[in-house]
Design a protein around this motif. Structure first.
Motif, PDB file in Angstrom:
ATOM      1  N   ARG A 250      -1.338  -8.635 -14.501  1.00  0.00           N
ATOM      2  CA  ARG A 250      -2.783  -8.454 -14.355  1.00  0.00           C
ATOM      3  C   ARG A 250      -3.517  -9.784 -14.205  1.00  0.00           C
ATOM      4  NH1 ARG A 250      -4.001  -4.868 -19.517  1.00  0.00           N
ATOM      5  NH2 ARG A 250      -2.195  -6.033 -20.262  1.00  0.00           N
ATOM      6  N   ILE A 251      -3.100 -10.785 -14.987  1.00  0.00           N
ATOM      7  CA  ILE A 251      -3.777 -12.087 -14.929  1.00  0.00           C
ATOM      8  C   ILE A 251      -3.482 -12.771 -13.596  1.00  0.00           C
ATOM      9  CG2 ILE A 251      -3.946 -14.362 -15.996  1.00  0.00           C
ATOM     10  CD1 ILE A 251      -3.299 -13.060 -18.665  1.00  0.00           C
ATOM     11  N   GLY A 252      -2.215 -12.732 -13.169  1.00  0.00           N
ATOM     12  CA  GLY A 252      -1.831 -13.386 -11.923  1.00  0.00           C
ATOM     13  C   GLY A 252      -2.509 -12.779 -10.706  1.00  0.00           C
ATOM     14  N   THR A 253      -2.549 -11.464 -10.632  1.00  0.00           N
ATOM     15  CA  THR A 253      -3.186 -10.821  -9.481  1.00  0.00           C
ATOM     16  C   THR A 253      -4.700 -11.044  -9.474  1.00  0.00           C
ATOM     17  OG1 THR A 253      -3.208  -8.758 -10.762  1.00  0.00           O
ATOM     18  CG2 THR A 253      -1.417  -9.053  -9.197  1.00  0.00           C
ATOM     19  N   PHE A 254      -5.305 -11.072 -10.665  1.00  0.00           N
ATOM     20  CA  PHE A 254      -6.748 -11.344 -10.739  1.00  0.00           C
ATOM     21  C   PHE A 254      -7.053 -12.744 -10.209  1.00  0.00           C
ATOM     22  CE2 PHE A 254     -10.457 -13.009 -13.027  1.00  0.00           C
ATOM     23  CZ  PHE A 254     -11.408 -12.065 -12.681  1.00  0.00           C
ATOM     24  N   LEU A 394       1.239   8.075  -4.021  1.00  0.00           N
ATOM     25  CA  LEU A 394       0.922   6.737  -4.516  1.00  0.00           C
ATOM     26  C   LEU A 394       2.107   5.803  -4.305  1.00  0.00           C
ATOM     27  CD1 LEU A 394      -0.949   7.603  -7.834  1.00  0.00           C
ATOM     28  CD2 LEU A 394      -1.909   7.171  -5.572  1.00  0.00           C
ATOM     29  N   ALA A 395       1.820   4.506  -4.230  1.00  0.00           N
ATOM     30  CA  ALA A 395       2.859   3.510  -4.003  1.00  0.00           C
ATOM     31  C   ALA A 395       3.671   3.304  -5.277  1.00  0.00           C
ATOM     32  CB  ALA A 395       2.230   2.183  -3.568  1.00  0.00           C
ATOM     33  N   PRO A 396       4.996   3.219  -5.170  1.00  0.00           N
ATOM     34  CA  PRO A 396       5.807   3.014  -6.378  1.00  0.00           C
ATOM     35  C   PRO A 396       5.543   1.675  -7.045  1.00  0.00           C
ATOM     36  CG  PRO A 396       7.142   2.840  -4.382  1.00  0.00           C
ATOM     37  CD  PRO A 396       5.809   3.359  -3.960  1.00  0.00           C
ATOM     38  N   GLY A 397       5.075   0.673  -6.273  1.00  0.00           N
ATOM     39  CA  GLY A 397       4.813  -0.633  -6.861  1.00  0.00           C
ATOM     40  C   GLY A 397       3.383  -0.856  -7.287  1.00  0.00           C
ATOM     41  N   GLY A 398       2.477   0.076  -6.971  1.00  0.00           N
ATOM     42  CA  GLY A 398       1.062  -0.098  -7.295  1.00  0.00           C
ATOM     43  C   GLY A 398       0.487   1.025  -8.115  1.00  0.00           C
ATOM     44  N   ASN A 399       1.295   1.581  -8.995  1.00  0.00           N
ATOM     45  CA  ASN A 399       0.854   2.712  -9.824  1.00  0.00           C
ATOM     46  C   ASN A 399       1.017   2.355 -11.298  1.00  0.00           C
ATOM     47  OD1 ASN A 399      -0.073   5.272 -10.436  1.00  0.00           O
ATOM     48  ND2 ASN A 399       1.947   6.220 -10.272  1.00  0.00           N
ATOM     49  N   SER A 400       0.470   1.204 -11.689  1.00  0.00           N
ATOM     50  CA  SER A 400       0.625   0.713 -13.060  1.00  0.00           C
ATOM     51  C   SER A 400      -0.407   1.285 -14.015  1.00  0.00           C
ATOM     52  CB  SER A 400       0.530  -0.815 -13.078  1.00  0.00           C
ATOM     53  OG  SER A 400      -0.781  -1.234 -12.720  1.00  0.00           O
ATOM     54  N   GLY A 401      -1.533   1.727 -13.491  1.00  0.00           N
ATOM     55  CA  GLY A 401      -2.614   2.183 -14.347  1.00  0.00           C
ATOM     56  C   GLY A 401      -3.630   1.100 -14.659  1.00  0.00           C
ATOM     57  N   TYR A 402      -3.351  -0.159 -14.236  1.00  0.00           N
ATOM     58  CA  TYR A 402      -4.274  -1.274 -14.436  1.00  0.00           C
ATOM     59  C   TYR A 402      -5.094  -1.465 -13.165  1.00  0.00           C
ATOM     60  CZ  TYR A 402      -1.080  -2.223 -18.291  1.00  0.00           C
ATOM     61  OH  TYR A 402      -0.306  -2.109 -19.411  1.00  0.00           O
ATOM     62  N   VAL A 404      -7.093  -3.842 -11.797  1.00  0.00           N
ATOM     63  CA  VAL A 404      -6.992  -5.072 -11.002  1.00  0.00           C
ATOM     64  C   VAL A 404      -5.636  -5.156 -10.314  1.00  0.00           C
ATOM     65  CG1 VAL A 404      -6.994  -7.585 -11.101  1.00  0.00           C
ATOM     66  CG2 VAL A 404      -8.662  -6.289 -12.440  1.00  0.00           C
ATOM     67  N   TYR A 405      -4.583  -4.846 -11.046  1.00  0.00           N
ATOM     68  CA  TYR A 405      -3.236  -4.947 -10.476  1.00  0.00           C
ATOM     69  C   TYR A 405      -3.057  -3.958  -9.325  1.00  0.00           C
ATOM     70  CZ  TYR A 405       1.831  -5.201 -10.148  1.00  0.00           C
ATOM     71  OH  TYR A 405       3.118  -5.363  -9.684  1.00  0.00           O
ATOM     72  N   ASP A 406      -3.443  -2.710  -9.548  1.00  0.00           N
ATOM     73  CA  ASP A 406      -3.301  -1.697  -8.490  1.00  0.00           C
ATOM     74  C   ASP A 406      -4.224  -1.991  -7.307  1.00  0.00           C
ATOM     75  OD1 ASP A 406      -1.494  -0.477 -10.123  1.00  0.00           O
ATOM     76  OD2 ASP A 406      -2.852   1.085 -10.827  1.00  0.00           O
ATOM     77  N   PHE A 407      -5.381  -2.569  -7.579  1.00  0.00           N
ATOM     78  CA  PHE A 407      -6.296  -2.953  -6.495  1.00  0.00           C
ATOM     79  C   PHE A 407      -5.658  -4.032  -5.615  1.00  0.00           C
ATOM     80  CE2 PHE A 407      -9.492  -6.038  -5.015  1.00  0.00           C
ATOM     81  CZ  PHE A 407     -10.291  -5.228  -4.237  1.00  0.00           C
ATOM     82  N   PHE A 408      -4.986  -4.976  -6.230  1.00  0.00           N
ATOM     83  CA  PHE A 408      -4.361  -6.079  -5.479  1.00  0.00           C
ATOM     84  C   PHE A 408      -3.120  -5.594  -4.731  1.00  0.00           C
ATOM     85  CE2 PHE A 408      -1.334  -9.590  -5.121  1.00  0.00           C
ATOM     86  CZ  PHE A 408      -2.109 -10.554  -4.497  1.00  0.00           C
ATOM     87  N   ILE A 409      -2.214  -4.921  -5.414  1.00  0.00           N
ATOM     88  CA  ILE A 409      -0.952  -4.490  -4.804  1.00  0.00           C
ATOM     89  C   ILE A 409      -1.170  -3.366  -3.799  1.00  0.00           C
ATOM     90  CG2 ILE A 409       1.295  -3.445  -5.273  1.00  0.00           C
ATOM     91  CD1 ILE A 409       1.177  -6.325  -6.117  1.00  0.00           C
ATOM     92  N   HIS A 488       7.503   0.339   0.711  1.00  0.00           N
ATOM     93  CA  HIS A 488       7.366   0.172  -0.743  1.00  0.00           C
ATOM     94  C   HIS A 488       5.971  -0.216  -1.191  1.00  0.00           C
ATOM     95  CE1 HIS A 488       7.679  -2.105  -4.580  1.00  0.00           C
ATOM     96  NE2 HIS A 488       8.530  -1.144  -4.892  1.00  0.00           N
ATOM     97  N   ASP A 489       5.387  -1.239  -0.550  1.00  0.00           N
ATOM     98  CA  ASP A 489       4.096  -1.764  -0.998  1.00  0.00           C
ATOM     99  C   ASP A 489       2.957  -0.844  -0.576  1.00  0.00           C
ATOM    100  OD1 ASP A 489       5.342  -3.960  -2.087  1.00  0.00           O
ATOM    101  OD2 ASP A 489       5.082  -5.202  -0.310  1.00  0.00           O
ATOM    102  N   GLY A 490       1.997  -0.674  -1.469  1.00  0.00           N
ATOM    103  CA  GLY A 490       0.799   0.073  -1.117  1.00  0.00           C
ATOM    104  C   GLY A 490      -0.127  -0.775  -0.260  1.00  0.00           C
ATOM    105  N   PHE A 491      -1.211  -0.174   0.193  1.00  0.00           N
ATOM    106  CA  PHE A 491      -2.171  -0.907   1.016  1.00  0.00           C
ATOM    107  C   PHE A 491      -3.378  -1.237   0.152  1.00  0.00           C
ATOM    108  CE2 PHE A 491      -5.008  -1.007   5.004  1.00  0.00           C
ATOM    109  CZ  PHE A 491      -4.706  -2.348   5.202  1.00  0.00           C
ATOM    110  N   GLY A 492      -3.406  -2.479  -0.302  1.00  0.00           N
ATOM    111  CA  GLY A 492      -4.490  -2.964  -1.140  1.00  0.00           C
ATOM    112  C   GLY A 492      -4.970  -4.314  -0.653  1.00  0.00           C
ATOM    113  N   PHE A 493      -5.541  -5.106  -1.566  1.00  0.00           N
ATOM    114  CA  PHE A 493      -6.100  -6.396  -1.185  1.00  0.00           C
ATOM    115  C   PHE A 493      -5.028  -7.340  -0.646  1.00  0.00           C
ATOM    116  CE2 PHE A 493      -7.330 -10.784  -2.124  1.00  0.00           C
ATOM    117  CZ  PHE A 493      -8.580 -10.847  -1.534  1.00  0.00           C
ATOM    118  N   MET A 494      -3.828  -7.298  -1.217  1.00  0.00           N
ATOM    119  CA  MET A 494      -2.767  -8.218  -0.803  1.00  0.00           C
ATOM    120  C   MET A 494      -2.474  -8.085   0.690  1.00  0.00           C
ATOM    121  SD  MET A 494       1.143  -8.568  -2.232  1.00  0.00           S
ATOM    122  CE  MET A 494       1.638  -6.943  -1.634  1.00  0.00           C
TER     123      MET A 494
END
Length: 654
Positions: A250-254, A394-402, A404-409, A488-494
């Motif tokens: 969460r901190i790194g992606t923010f 939902l993306a398997p790598g972007g479904n953390s529930g956080y 900021v993290y899901d927004f980025f990934i 694998h990756d979702g479509f977010g900010f990254m």
């Protein structure tokens, strides 16, 4: 067994079939008798500490998916409480008890119609009464029960899950071990011998009608067809929660949400300086009002929707992507190269009517700000719409529930508006084609600023090399469907920022640098750089082509020379050709080309080499992600592959 039954039968007289007490006495007598005969050990009758026994054939869930495959239990760890299971191709994995189910828990499809063709009747009986079926109130004879049980036993032996296609090439063959191919019938015979006493007792119970009627009816439904499992079944299950966070969590992606735009603006400001040395930090900052112009933002929007229009044109073939975790396959229209041709024709028309394309160079920073603002708005829209998306999408790598993290990934794997796939469109169209247009604008700006009738040799090399790369990507557009970005990756900010800002404005850094810092190179040096780029391109393209052809059709006679390690997923891991040289030969070719793109800029400053430095770091990080996912997906087969191919990207180095 017949003699055993004869010895037991005299002891059964006087027992009532519907008596619980009689059933208990009957089972006790069988147990004592079999123990005397030495056919069943005393431990067989003890209640096990675990649910599944060694050698038992069960259905195991493949890690990271919702698909279950037929496996055999080979061991159990009392400390970790994990079962070691073996798939039909020899792959062994450790699974939790919650990921294992008995075969009887899977309900199988029954016949849908009461009347069918003769060919269908041979495989499945009709629901209507026939002379061969006893009346509802009649009891079966012992011979009929015995025959029925034999059919059940045969059905269990013949069960094959079509998803696991066993290859003739055995894993051991490629690790220097003797060639031995395991077959399904061998494992079934072993299982039959191991559980033979259990089957004999079950047959006795069925013969004397000691099963409850409800259980009998349930078994009749389960074994109503010989074809137990269908080929591919869509299983609607929620996407699992993301437990392993990447990019610093969460901190790194923010931090990266702010760091990535700041890096782009820093690089562009440094290229404008007379002395773009890293020691001159920070560069002079422009006024905030000079960074935004509504007209520039309007031009960017026009460009984006111009490419979207080309994407929607009904030209080009339509192909299916790889199966998703729920078994579905999405369709994609392959017309990226046509979009590039139409864009080139439109740019040519603008130049013919004397449109000043170096307008891009004069407002380059403002275009970068406009693209960053648009990508942020697009990312917010993607996250908001993903909150109402079904969990299986939902993306398997972007479904953390956080948040900021899901927004980025990226929270949703394949966001679509109708048939318009947003992630697939942004992956190749506006950013990649825009990169070529920006390079052309830099070439024209160099000629205008330095009063040249011809562009410099360095600028020609940079434009030519990168044009080849973009055209190759668009010509082989279908290959992007197998990449991690799509699967694998979702479509977010990254990805939104990377596709719309990072690719066009950072990848064109060499051309932008040469406008303000022209570098003269000789023809022999240019020839050497061209040769280096050709080597990198050959490795990159031949490795990717080899992989894509093998994925599409492993049985292609043209690929008969390739050897591979089979896996439980039905796919193979190549151990010859480029993929037997290093694990990621396409990354090696990419890095060689990146170096060739930077060399025409000379060695006065390190700034033009930012791309190759960044690219090495990016691909090493991506390789680590690939390594983690492949190890989780392929299990022991991936470990054998790593033993066979020890080097990751750079041969004999890394």
């Amino acid at each position: 067994m017949a003699q055993t039954c004869k010895k037991i039968q005299p002891e059964l007289f006087g027992l009532k079939n519907n008596s619980k007490k009689g059933t208990t006495l009957f089972l006790g007598k069988i147990r004592k008798f079999m123990a005397k005969q030495g056919k069943i050990s005393g431990s067989f009758w003890k209640m096990p500490n675990r649910r599944f026994a060694d050698g038992e054939v069960v259905m195991g869930r493949w890690p990271g998916s919702v698909l279950y495959y037929e496996v055999q239990v080979t061991g159990y760890n009392d400390v970790t409480h994990l079962y070691t299971v073996k798939y039909k191709d020899g792959t062994e994995l450790e699974l939790k008890e919650s990921d294992i189910r008995s075969q009887s828990s899977f309900k199988h499809r029954k016949s849908q119609s009461s009347s069918s063709s003769p060919s269908r009747r041979s495989a499945s009986r009709s629901r209507s009464r026939s002379p061969g079926r006893p009346a509802k109130g009649r009891r079966r004879s012992s011979s009929q029960s015995r025959e029925r049980k034999d059919d059940k036993k045969k059905t269990i032996q013949e069960t094959n899950l079509v998803l696991l296609k066993l290859n003739e090439n055995n894993t051991r063959r490629y690790n220097g071990e003797p060639d031995s191919t395991e077959r399904n019938d061998t494992s079934c015979k072993t299982l039959e011998q191991k559980f033979k006493p259990d089957l004999e007792i079950e047959r006795m119970l069925d013969q004397y009608s000691l099963h409850p009627r409800k259980e009998e009816k349930k078994k009749e439904e389960i074994y109503s067809e010989k074809k137990i499992f269908e080929t591919v079944k869509t299983i609607e299950k929620p996407s699992p929660k993301t437990k392993e966070l990447e990019f610093g969590g969460r901190i790194g992606t923010f931090a990266m949400i702010f760091f990535l735009p700041a890096t782009v603006f820093y690089l562009l400001l440094m290229c404008k300086q007379d002395d773009p040395s890293l020691m001159n930090f920070p560069p002079p900052l422009p006024a905030l009002e000079s960074l935004w112009e509504t007209r520039v933002f309007g031009v960017f929007l026009l460009w984006f929707f111009f490419q979207a229009l080309f994407y929607l044109l009904p030209i080009g073939k339509v192909v299916e992507g790889l199966p998703l975790s729920n078994g579905r396959k999405l369709q994609y229209r392959i017309n990226g190269f046509y979009a590039f041709v139409f864009t080139a024709a439109a740019i040519g028309a603008l130049l013919y009517f004397q449109f000043e394309l170096h307008y891009l160079y004069d407002h380059f920073m403002q275009f970068a700000v406009s693209a960053a603002a648009f990508s942020m708005g697009l990312s917010i829209y993607l996250y908001v719409r993903s909150l109402k998306t079904p969990e299986e999408d939902l993306a398997p790598g972007g479904n953390s529930g956080y948040l900021v993290y899901d927004f980025f990934i990226g929270h949703e794997l394949n966001p679509r508006i109708g048939s318009f796939d947003l992630k697939y469109f942004c992956e190749l169209r506006p950013g990649l084609i825009g990169w070529v247009v920006i390079n052309l604008a830099m070439l024209l700006a160099e000629m205008k600023i330095h009063n040249q009738s011809m562009p410099s040799l360095s600028m020609i090399l940079v434009n030519s090399f990168q044009l080849l790369y973009v055209v190759d990507a668009l010509w082989n557009e279908e290959a992007v469907l197998t990449t991690m970005d799509i699967t694998h990756d979702g479509f977010g900010f990254m990805l939104a920022f990377g596709d719309l800002v990072w690719v066009p404005f950072v990848y064109s850094l060499q051309a932008f640098y040469l406008v303000s810092h022209p570098t003269a190179i000789s023809w022999p040096v240019a020839s050497a750089i061209t040769l280096l780029n050709c080597i990198g391109y050959y490795i990159f393209r031949s490795a990717n082509s080899q992989k894509n052809k093998f994925r599409r059709n492993p049985a292609d006679p043209k690929l008969a020379y390739l050897k591979y390690i089979p896996t439980a997923t039905g796919k193979g891991l190549l151990v010859t050709g480029w993929w037997g040289f290093v694990r990621h030969p396409n990354y090696l070719g990419d890095i060689i080309m990146a170096l060739a793109w930077s060399l025409p800029c000379g060695f006065n400053h390190i700034l033009p080499y930012f791309y190759v430095i960044y690219f090495i770091c990016l691909l090493i990080h991506r390789e680590a992600r690939d390594e983690h996912h492949c190890k989780k997906k392929y299990g022991l087969a991936w470990e054998r592959y790593c033993q066979r191919v020890p080097y990751r990207i750079f041969p004999y180095i890394y």
